[in-house]
Design a protein around this motif. Structure first.
Motif, PDB file in Angstrom:
ATOM      1  N   GLY A 123       0.822  -1.205   0.000  1.00 38.76           N
ATOM      2  CA  GLY A 123       0.000   0.000   0.000  1.00 38.76           C
ATOM      3  C   GLY A 123       0.852   1.250   0.000  1.00 38.76           C
TER       4      GLY A 123
ATOM      5  N   CYS B  36       3.809   1.482  -1.341  1.00 38.94           N
ATOM      6  CA  CYS B  36       4.348   1.600  -2.700  1.00 38.94           C
ATOM      7  C   CYS B  36       3.309   2.225  -3.634  1.00 38.94           C
ATOM      8  CB  CYS B  36       4.766   0.230  -3.223  1.00 38.94           C
ATOM      9  SG  CYS B  36       6.169  -0.509  -2.362  1.00 38.94           S
ATOM     10  N   LEU B  37       2.064   1.783  -3.504  1.00 38.22           N
ATOM     11  CA  LEU B  37       0.989   2.369  -4.311  1.00 38.22           C
ATOM     12  C   LEU B  37       0.812   3.850  -3.983  1.00 38.22           C
ATOM     13  CD1 LEU B  37      -1.760  -0.421  -4.186  1.00 38.22           C
ATOM     14  CD2 LEU B  37      -0.183   0.103  -6.063  1.00 38.22           C
TER      15      LEU B  37
ATOM     16  N   LEU C  49       0.913   6.925  -6.638  1.00 33.54           N
ATOM     17  CA  LEU C  49      -0.220   7.847  -6.714  1.00 33.54           C
ATOM     18  C   LEU C  49       0.210   9.268  -6.373  1.00 33.54           C
ATOM     19  CD1 LEU C  49      -3.240   8.317  -7.065  1.00 33.54           C
ATOM     20  CD2 LEU C  49      -3.571   7.627  -4.674  1.00 33.54           C
TER      21      LEU C  49
ATOM     22  N   THR D 273      -2.030  10.187   0.819  1.00 27.74           N
ATOM     23  CA  THR D 273      -2.070   8.868   0.177  1.00 27.74           C
ATOM     24  C   THR D 273      -1.648   7.773   1.153  1.00 27.74           C
ATOM     25  OG1 THR D 273       0.187   9.180  -0.697  1.00 27.74           O
ATOM     26  CG2 THR D 273      -1.660   9.785  -2.145  1.00 27.74           C
TER      27      THR D 273
ATOM     28  N   PHE E 278      -4.241   4.493   2.331  1.00 27.30           N
ATOM     29  CA  PHE E 278      -3.965   3.053   2.315  1.00 27.30           C
ATOM     30  C   PHE E 278      -3.843   2.488   3.724  1.00 27.30           C
ATOM     31  CE2 PHE E 278      -2.667   4.229  -1.996  1.00 27.30           C
ATOM     32  CZ  PHE E 278      -3.362   3.253  -2.712  1.00 27.30           C
TER      33      PHE E 278
END
Length: 232
Positions: A42, A44-45, A49, A88, A92
């Protein structure tokens, strides 16, 4: 391949060490490794983003404020970089853990926030090391990576407090605690980046003092949170 492995190890090593440190501090009930892995992913995402959102934010900022304007760096650091990156991470973090059955101790909030943040920092660091070389690795290992962790420790502290209030039936107060944690992380992140990007002698001095104070506060918060951990 050997050179690439060295670069990756230099980029990810500091984040892995800090993850292990916080994981060991979770002394009563260790969190499942699969959940921690999802939090890292999460993070990393969140990094990917954030990169997209920040580019959009910079484009908008450039339309209203000249990059040479004295306040440009402050607006960039606080309203774009800090708001987006901590936002962000928080997205997550909450998505993966707020309703998790494993979120049953106060210190879990810190553990979860740290793993998301260091997943973010690890991926971001790969980009820096591959892009600028091993020369940036030591500075980022001692400054940038711990900074990301530090911001998340405070976010996680209030996140855990919020979870306790939620379980007590105080949903409104729980939301306030989560907002406080997020805003504190944004403030610390924005202040850190502002001092780092200004590049003046005064800013560098303030930056050094700020880093020392935050590091001490982070170590204290982790140590006390671990020692006084209790069921929610």
């Amino acid at each position: 391949m050997t050179t690439l492995a060295i670069y990756i190890a230099a980029a990810l090593g500091p984040a892995a060490i800090l993850m292990y440190y916080v994981y060991k501090k979770d002394r009563i009930e260790k969190e499942p490794l699969d959940l921690l892995g999802k939090l890292i992913f999460g993070g990393c995402l969140a990094a990917v983003l954030s990169g997209v959102l920040e580019q959009g934010g910079i484009t908008i900022l450039d339309k209203f404020v000249e990059p040479s304007h004295p306040f440009y760096v402050i607006l960039l650091a606080f309203l774009i970089v800090a708001v987006v990156e901590e936002g962000t991470k928080y997205f997550f973090l909450k998505r993966r853990t707020w309703r998790s059955e494993h979120f049953n101790y106060c210190f879990d909030g810190i553990v979860y926030a740290v793993f998301v943040s260091l997943g973010f920092a690890g991926l971001e660091n790969i980009g820096y090391v591959l892009g600028y070389g091993l020369s940036v690795a030591p500075m980022r290992a001692f400054l940038s990576i711990p900074a990301h962790m530090g911001f998340s420790v405070f976010m996680g502290y209030f996140y855990g407090r919020g979870k306790r209030l939620e379980l007590m039936g105080y949903s409104g107060k729980a939301r306030v605690e989560r907002i406080i944690g997020y805003l504190l992380a944004v403030f610390l992140h924005g202040f850190y980046d502002t001092c780092a990007m200004m590049g003046t002698e005064l800013a560098s001095t303030i930056f050094f003092i700020f880093v020392v104070i935050v590091d001490i506060a982070v170590i204290y918060t982790i140590h006390r949170g671990s020692k006084e951990d209790e069921p929610l």
